[in-house]
Design a protein around this motif. Sequence first.
Motif, short mmCIF file in Angstrom:
data_model
loop_
_atom_site.label_atom_id
_atom_site.label_comp_id
_atom_site.label_asym_id
_atom_site.label_seq_id
_atom_site.Cartn_x
_atom_site.Cartn_y
_atom_site.Cartn_z
N UNK A 93 0.84 -1.21 0.00
CA UNK A 93 0.00 0.00 0.00
C UNK A 93 0.88 1.26 0.00
N UNK A 94 1.88 1.27 0.87
CA UNK A 94 2.76 2.44 0.99
C UNK A 94 3.51 2.70 -0.31
N UNK A 95 4.01 1.65 -0.92
CA UNK A 95 4.73 1.80 -2.18
C UNK A 95 3.84 2.35 -3.28
N UNK A 96 2.64 1.81 -3.39
CA UNK A 96 1.74 2.25 -4.45
C UNK A 96 1.36 3.72 -4.28
N UNK A 97 1.09 4.13 -3.05
CA UNK A 97 0.74 5.53 -2.79
C UNK A 97 1.93 6.43 -3.08
N UNK A 98 3.10 6.05 -2.62
CA UNK A 98 4.30 6.86 -2.84
C UNK A 98 4.61 7.00 -4.33
N UNK A 99 4.40 5.94 -5.06
CA UNK A 99 4.81 5.91 -6.47
C UNK A 99 3.79 6.53 -7.41
#
Length: 316
Positions: free
Chosen positions: A129-135
Amino acid sequence: MGQPKITQSLTFSGRTFCPEELQLIQAISADFASLGRTEISRTVCELLEWKRPNGGLKSHECRLLLERLQALGLVKLPAVRPLGRRGPRVVQVTSQSEPEPELIGSAGQFEPLWLEVVESGPEGESRLWTELIERYHYLGYRVPVGANLRYLVRSAQCPTRVLACMSWSSPAWKMAVRDRWIGWSDEQRQRNLQLIVNNARFLILPWVHIQGLASKILSRCARQLPGDWGKRYGYRPLLFETLVDTARFRGTCYRAANWIFLGRTQGRGRMDRNHTSHGRACKDVYVYPLCRNVQERLSTAVAPAFSGFAEQRGQL
């Protein structure tokens, strides 16, 4: 030289601290200076019974309060212990968030949808989730303050694929158009603000082209989130709110999901302790009632004591 005596109340993160409580915080900070800031925060929370409705200590919010008091020259905290890299959290982007083949169709073709609650932690779904939001989200990832809930959205037609990411968090402390619409007093707002939940992040992944998906997800949230929030925090919210950046979006999915347009923010954004604006653009404000007579209920309900609010949102 001792710290100055505190003679005025201070409101922080949804709670008003009287002078006697602030003086106690001063004393604890001085008496336990050999401890770390986390230990001091927990001690303050226990003595002042600053807890979430589920009984957990509000240690994070308390630490922010301590740092605010130190910035005002009212307490002196021990130096931060070196536990690794300081500064903004850096999100490591890995292959798990690489672009995927396109998904094309209508929302009906991908039903039923399900919202998967993301539990905190450095691995697994939380990291994804964190990666997708950051990216892929234009605002990127920020560590949430106060109550929050995150979802990964999937479809029974392609259960291994993530269609969207969402986060819900504590509401804006003050927002003129919302507060006028509710019609509550400052005292009623401070008491019951936690009964509002803010849609802080909503990301449809860029390779997902499913007509009507966003409004379907919002409708599903209206049915599912109150129960999920109740399990985590011990109470059910009465109203959703969100802010739409009109330079990027038109709010179409919120209108399609029967959210109510209230107007625009004043564009003041977060205010620092010197009341200096950080210059945010005006945004459209939408709300979605989760019950009948929501304005009356928000004004008259007795909410659970001392829920967490993201004070950093400031006055909008």
